[in-house]
Design a protein around this motif. Structure first.
Motif, short mmCIF file in Angstrom:
data_model
loop_
_atom_site.label_atom_id
_atom_site.label_comp_id
_atom_site.label_asym_id
_atom_site.label_seq_id
_atom_site.Cartn_x
_atom_site.Cartn_y
_atom_site.Cartn_z
N LYS A 161 17.21 16.82 9.10
CA LYS A 161 16.12 16.16 9.84
C LYS A 161 15.34 17.20 10.61
O LYS A 161 15.89 17.98 11.38
CB LYS A 161 16.68 15.12 10.80
CG LYS A 161 15.58 14.37 11.56
CD LYS A 161 16.15 13.27 12.45
CE LYS A 161 15.04 12.51 13.16
NZ LYS A 161 15.55 11.44 14.03
N GLU A 221 15.38 14.19 5.73
CA GLU A 221 14.72 14.62 4.50
C GLU A 221 15.69 14.98 3.39
O GLU A 221 15.25 15.38 2.31
CB GLU A 221 13.81 15.82 4.80
CG GLU A 221 12.69 15.49 5.77
CD GLU A 221 11.73 16.65 5.92
OE1 GLU A 221 11.49 17.37 4.93
OE2 GLU A 221 11.21 16.83 7.03
N ARG A 253 15.17 14.27 -0.45
CA ARG A 253 13.76 14.18 -0.79
C ARG A 253 13.36 15.39 -1.64
O ARG A 253 14.10 16.37 -1.73
CB ARG A 253 12.91 14.11 0.49
CG ARG A 253 13.06 12.79 1.24
CD ARG A 253 12.29 12.80 2.55
NE ARG A 253 10.86 12.97 2.35
CZ ARG A 253 10.00 11.99 2.10
NH1 ARG A 253 10.45 10.74 1.99
NH2 ARG A 253 8.72 12.23 1.96
N SER A 309 14.45 19.12 -1.26
CA SER A 309 15.65 19.20 -0.41
C SER A 309 16.83 18.53 -1.09
O SER A 309 17.31 17.47 -0.65
CB SER A 309 15.39 18.55 0.96
OG SER A 309 14.27 19.10 1.58
N ASN A 359 11.56 10.72 -3.26
CA ASN A 359 10.79 10.34 -2.09
C ASN A 359 10.62 8.83 -2.09
O ASN A 359 10.29 8.24 -3.13
CB ASN A 359 9.41 11.00 -2.08
CG ASN A 359 9.49 12.48 -1.78
OD1 ASN A 359 10.56 13.01 -1.49
ND2 ASN A 359 8.36 13.15 -1.87
#
Length: 905
Positions: free
Chosen positions: A776, A794, A797, A800, A830
C-alpha cells in the motif's frame, strides 16, 4: 554438530552450487576441533554460524552461470527477491545502459549494493540513487550474499529493503580464459559475445588476482517484435484513437485554437495521413477521432518503424586485487576496479510542438494536397521524420579504489578501510532540432505568385531544412570518498559465553554533478530532456556499535545502533534488535526489528527542471462528464510533465520486522521461511502524474459537495500544478520532488533445498518463493473540507505481482552436469467499480513461466564446455488490454541459445 548442520544448510545453494569458501573453511575447522569466527553480510561481529538473526541467501557464481546468466544484473533481476522487477536496460532514455535490483519492490534506491562489504559506486545517470549492476565483471565474482532484511543500523543509508553484497574472488592461482556466444532465435538483434581472462598467484604471505572482461551486445529493433507494432483491438474501429494500441498521438496534428475549441485537426483537407509516409515506411496512420473528444481528428505515428528496444553496448571491466600479510597479525588488502561501458541508443525521430508565428492560408499544393488554414498562435504536433532518428551515444566510466588494513590482537580485532570511487557519464546526441530555428524556417504564402515560399510543416512534400539540426551534450558524475575504522572485542563472559562487541566510525564525502548543453537546458531543443540534475556536495559522518549477548546456550541477542549526521538534512539514529534461538540442534528460530533511513540524493535536492513524457488518466474530465465515475475513468492524455528538485527535503525513514525459521529436516533437505514487514514513511517522491490528476478530481468533487470554491491541487502539493484546455484535455503539469506519504509491504520468503546422492549421480533442488500479501502506497492530504487518504492495496495489480518463484534442478554424473532453471511471475489484475458499485476486473495480465536449460561437460585438459537455451518456450512479455507491458518484469529477448568454453592453465 549444531554449527556444522547450520553451515551445511547454507551450503546447499542454487543449481550446481558449491560450498562457499567461508563455509568450507568453517566446516574444516569444526572437523579439526577448532572454530574460526567469520564475518557475514548484515553484521560486523565475527561469529561462528552463518545463519544469524537476519536472513541471508548465498548464490554461488557457478550456480548463476549454470542457470543461464552471464552477468550479475540479469541474475539478480530474475531473483524471487526482486519482487516487482527492476530496470535492465532499454532505449529512449538516459537509463539505456543501466541495470538495477529492487528488493521487496521497494525501489532500487532502497536496496543497498556492496562490493566486498563496501558501498558500490552510485550511478549519476540514476541521480546517484542506485548502483549500475551492468558494470560488475561476472568473471571476478565468487558469490552473492543477499540480506533480505533492513540494515541501516549496520550500513547506514539505503539499506531499507535489503542488502546485496557481491563477494569477489580473493584466492586464485593460474590463469583462465572464457568465451561465450549467445544468439536469439528471432531476427532483429539481441545477440551477444563475452570474453574474460583471469590470472593470479598465491604464496605463503600474499595473493594477487586480475580479471579483464569484455562484453558486446547488439540492439533489438522494435520492428522485429510484432507486439511493438500498433494494432486495433479486436472488433475495434480503426478510425477511433481509443481502439488503437502501441501508437503515439504525435504525428501531424494541428491544435486549432482560433475557434476556441482547441480541437485536434489534421493538416490535410482532402487526403488521409498516409501521404506523410516516405521511403516505404508506413509510420503515419489516420485520420482518427476520439470518443472523449469527438471533434478531434489526428494523424498518429508508429515509432516502432525507426526505434530500437534495447541499446547496443560494448563493455570492458578490469579488476585487480592484492592481499598481503604484513605481519602474522596484520593484513593489507588493495583493490582497483575500472569499468568502461559504451552504448548506443536509437530513438524515433523527434516529436515537437510548433507554434505558428503568423497566419497561413489554405491552398492546394502542386501535388494536389489541400492544406488547412491556420492562424497565428495555432500549434502543430509534428514528427520530424525527415530529420532522421535520434541517436544518443553514452559513455560510462567507473574508477573504484579500495585499500584496507585489518589485524588481530590479544583483545580482539581491528580494521580500517579507505575507498574512493568515481562514476562519470558523457552523452553525445544527434538528430535533435533547435526550436527557435524551426519556427524561423516556416515560410509564407506569396499571393503574387500563388505559391508557398519556404518550409510549410503542413505539406507532406516539404522537408525540414537542414539549418534546424542540433546536438545534445550531457555530462554527469558522482564521486565518493569513504573512510571507516572499527574494532571488535569480547566485553565480558557470561555463563552462556562471551558478550562480543564492535565499535566503529566512518566519514564520507560525496559530490554530484549533472549538466547539459545550454540550449537543451533552456528548453530550446526538440526531443531533449529540457533540464539537468544540478550540482551538490555533502559530508556524512557516523558512529555505530553492535553487541552480541549469549543469554542462554541456545538463545542469543544482537543489538546494533548507528548515528549518522549529514551536512544537508541533519541527523538520524537507527537501532536494530535481533534474537536467535536454537531449541533443537537442527532448528533455528529468529526474529529481528530495525529502523532505517534513506538520505535524499543530491539530485533530489538540487535537480534543475527536467521533462518526462507521460500518458495520464484524465480523472477531472471524467468527473466533469455526466454519468462517468472517477474510479472507473479511462480517458487518457499524453503530454510532457515538468519535474523539479527540492533543497528542503528530509530523509525517508523505515521500520522492518522479520520472523523466521531455519529447519534442517534431515541431512539432505532444509527449509527456510521468513515473514517480513516493511513500512517506509516520509517518502521522497516525484508525485505520480496519475495521482495529481486523481487528486484534482477528488478535490473538485469534495468542494462541490461542500458548496465551496474548487481548490487547485497546488494548495495541497506546493509547486505542483495541472492546467486544462477548454475541452477538458490536460494541457500541462508540473511536479516538485517532496517528502510525502508512506508505503507498507508485508510478505513471506521461503527457500526449500535438497540433495540426493546415488550410485548414478547426484541430484540437487532449490525452490525460492517470495509472496507479498500487502503493498500500500498512501498519502493523507488535509483540505479545508476534509482529510483525504489517497491509496489502495496495490498487491496483485498490474506491475505488482504477488508471487515470484525460482526453481533450480541439477543433475551431475562425473564430468557431466545438467541444470534446469524456472522463473515464475504471477498474474496481475486491476479492478474497478461498475455501475452497480461492484468490483470487476478492468484490466489484467496473465502469469508467466520461463525455462532455462544448460549442459556442461568437464574436459580432461582443464577445460569446460557448456551449451544452453534461455526462455526455452520463447515466451513474450505479458500484455494488458492496452498492449502495454512492464520492461521491469519481462524480457524482450525471447528464446536465446548460447555456447561457452572455459580453459584453465
Amino acid at each position: 554438530m549444531k554449527h556444522k548442520k547450520l553451515t551445511l544448510l547454507i551450503s546447499m545453494l542454487l543449481g550446481t552450487t558449491v560450498l562457499s569458501t567461508q563455509a568450507q573453511n568453517q566446516d574444516e575447522e569444526v572437523q579439526a576441533g577448532t572454530v574460526e569466527r567469520i564475518a557475514v553480510t548484515g553484521s560486523r561481529l565475527r561469529q561462528v554460524d552463518m545463519e544469524g538473526a537476519s536472513p541471508i541467501t548465498v548464490i554461488d557464481s557457478e550456480a548463476i552461470i549454470a542457470s543461464g546468466f552471464n552477468n550479475v544484473g540479469d541474475a539478480l533481476r530474475a531473483s524471487n527477491f526482486n519482487s516487482f522487477g527492476s530496470w535492465g536496460g532499454g532505449t529512449n532514455n538516459d537509463w539505456a545502459s543501466q541495470s538495477t535490483v529492487s528488493m521487496k519492490g521497494a525501489g532500487a534506491a532502497r536496496t543497498l549494493v556492496l562490493l566486498d562489504g563496501q558501498r558500490m559506486a552510485k550511478s549519476p545517470v540514476m541521480d546517484g540513487g542506485a548502483a549500475n549492476l551492468n558494470t560488475l565483471p561476472m568473471a571476478a565474482v565468487e558469490r552473492i550474499e543477499v540480506l533480505s532484511d533492513g540494515a541501516s543500523a549496520i550500513y547506514g543509508t539505503d539499506a531499507m529493503a535489503g542488502v546485496i553484497n557481491v563477494i569477489l574472488k580473493k584466492d586464485f592461482s593460474g590463469s583462465e580464459v572464457s568465451v561465450r556466444r549467445e544468439q536469439t532465435s528471432r531476427s532483429g538483434g539481441g545477440d551477444s559475445y563475452d570474453f574474460s581472462f583471469t590470472t593470479g598467484f598465491s604464496d605463503a604471505s600474499s595473493n594477487f588476482i586480475m580479471t579483464w572482461e569484455h562484453k558486446q551486445s547488439d540492439p533489438i529493433s522494435m520492428n522485429s517484435r510484432a507486439y511493438e507494432a500498433p494494432y486495433v483491438v479486436a472488433g475495434g474501429d480503426p478510425g477511433l484513437m481509443d481502439d488503437w494500441r502501441m501508437i503515439w498521438e504525435w504525428g501531424r496534428t494541428i491544435v486549432k485554437s482560433s475557434d476556441g475549441s482547441w480541437a485536434y485537426q489534421t493538416p490535410l483537407m482532402n487526403d488521409d495521413c498516409s501521404v506523410y509516409n516516405k521511403d516505404g515506411q508506413n509510420a503515419f496512420i489516420g485520420p482518427v477521432s476520439s470518443l472523449d473528444y469527438p471533434d478531434d481528428r489526428a494523424c498518429l505515428y508508429d515509432h516502432s518503424v525507426a526505434a530500437n528496444m534495447t541499446s547496443g553496448s560494448n563493455q570492458d571491466n578490469i579488476l585487480v586485487i592484492y592481499n598481503r600479510e604484513l605481519t602474522p597479525d596484520i593484513r593489507l588488502s588493495a583493490r582497483t576496479y575500472w569499468a568502461n561501458n559504451r552504448s548506443t541508443d536509437v530513438s524515433a525521430p523527434v516529436p515537437g510542438t510548433i507554434i505558428f508565428p503568423h497566419d497561413l492560408p489554405s491552398y492546394t499544393t502542386a501535388a494536389g494536397h489541400t492544406l488547412r488554414a491556420v492562424n497565428q498562435g495555432d500549434r502543430i504536433y509534428y514528427r520530424f521524420d525527415s530529420a532522421g532518428d535520434r541517436v544518443a551515444k553514452h559513455h560510462d566510466q567507473i574508477l573504484d579504489f579500495l585499500v584496507s588494513l585489518e589485524g588481530e590482537t590479544s583483545w580482539g580485532f581491528w580494521e580500517s578501510a579507505l575507498s574512493v570511487n568515481r562514476y562519470g557519464r558523457f552523452t553525445w546526441g544527434t538528430g535533435y532540432l533547435y526550436t527557435d530555428a524551426v519556427v524561423g524556417l516556416i515560410g509564407q504564402f506569396d499571393e503574387d505568385s500563388n505559391t508557398f515560399v519556404g518550409w510549410d510543416p503542413r505539406d507532406p512534400d516539404s522537408a525540414v531544412p537542414g539549418g534546424a539540426a542540433a546536438n545534445v551534450d550531457k555530462y554527469s558524475k558522482a564521486r565518493a570518498v569513504d573512510f571507516s575504522m572499527g574494532a571488535g572485542f569480547d566485553l565480558l563472559e557470561l555463563p552462556a559465553g562471551f558478550v562480543s562487541a564492535y565499535l566503529g566510525a566512518s566519514a564520507r564525502k560525496e559530490h554530484f554533478l549533472s549538466d547539459i548543453d545550454s540550449l537543451t537546458k533552456a528548453g530550446k531543443i526538440f526531443g531533449g530532456s529540457g533540464g539537468a540534475g544540478g550540482e551538490g556536495d555533502r559530508t556524512a559522518k557516523a558512529v555505530y556499535t553492535e553487541i552480541g549477548v549469549p543469554l542462554l546456550d541456545d538463545l542469543e541477542l544482537n543489538i546494533a545502533g548507528r548515528y549518522d549526521h549529514y551536512s544537508d538534512f541533519g541527523s538520524t539514529f537507527n537501532p536494530q534488535l535481533g534474537l536467535r534461538y536454537t531449541p533443537l540442534s537442527n532448528l533455528l528460530i529468529r526474529a529481528s526489528y530495525g529502523e532505517g533511513f534513506r538520505a535524499p540524493t543530491l539530485a533530489d535536492l538540487y535537480r534543475g527542471p527536467t521533462q518526462g513524457w507521460y500518458t495520464i488518466t484524465n480523472y477531472p474530465l471524467c468527473y466533469e462528464t455526466e454519468g462517468e465515475d472517477i474510479a472507473g475513468c479511462t480517458r487518457r492524455d499524453s503530454l510532457y510533465v515538468d519535474i523539479g528538485g527540492n533543497d528542503k527535503l528530509d530523509a525517508e525513514t523505515s521500520k522492518t520486522t522479520n520472523i523466521g525459521v531455519v529447519w534442517d529436516i534431515n541431512d539432505a533437505v532444509s527449509l527456510t521461511a521468513d515473514f517480513w514487514e516493511l513500512k517506509i514513511d516520509n517518502i521522497i517522491t516525484q508525485l505520480s502524474p496519475a495521482l495529481i490528476s486523481y487528486t484534482q478530481a477528488q478535490l473538485w468533487q469534495a468542494a462541490d459537495a461542500a458548496g465551496v470554491p474548487r481548490p487547485s491541487v497546488s494548495e495541497l502539493f506546493p509547486n505542483t500544478s495541472i492546467t486544462f484546455l477548454p475541452n477538458g484535455r490536460i494541457q500541462s503539469m508540473a511536479i516538485t520532488t517532496s517528502n510525502r506519504g508512506f508505503e507498507e509491504k508485508r510478505g513471506i520468503d521461503v527457500q526449500l533445498r535438497g540433495r540426493l546422492s546415488t550410485d548414478f549421480g547426484e541430484f540437487r533442488a532449490d525452490l525460492g518463493l517470495s509472496h507479498i500479501t500487502r503493498f500500500k502506497r498512501s498519502q493523507t492530504v488535509q483540505t479545508n473540507m476534509q482529510e483525504l487518504e489517497l491509496g489502495i492495496n496495490e498487491i496483485g495489480r498490474i506491475g505488482s505481482p504477488s508471487d515470484r518463484v525460482n526453481l533450480t534442478l541439477n543433475y551431475r554424473l562425473g564430468d557431466h552436469s545438467l541444470t534446469y532453471y524456472g522463473n515464475f511471475i504471477s498474474s496481475q489484475k486491476n479492478k474497478e467499480l461498475d455501475d452497480s458499485n461492484n468490483w470487476i476486473v478492468a484490466n489484467q495480465v496473465g502469469s508467466m513461466v520461463t525455462h532455462n536449460l544448460s549442459y556442461q561437460l568437464d574436459l580432461p585438459w582443464q577445460g569446460k564446455v557448456a551449451i544452453g537455451v534461455n526462455n526455452l518456450t520463447d515466451e513474450d512479455p505479458r500484455f494488458d488490454k492496452w498492449g502495454a507491458y512492464s520492461r521491469n518484469l519481462y524480457s524482450v529477448h525471447g528464446r536465446s541459445m548460447y555456447l561457452s568454453y572455459t580453459q584453465s592453465f
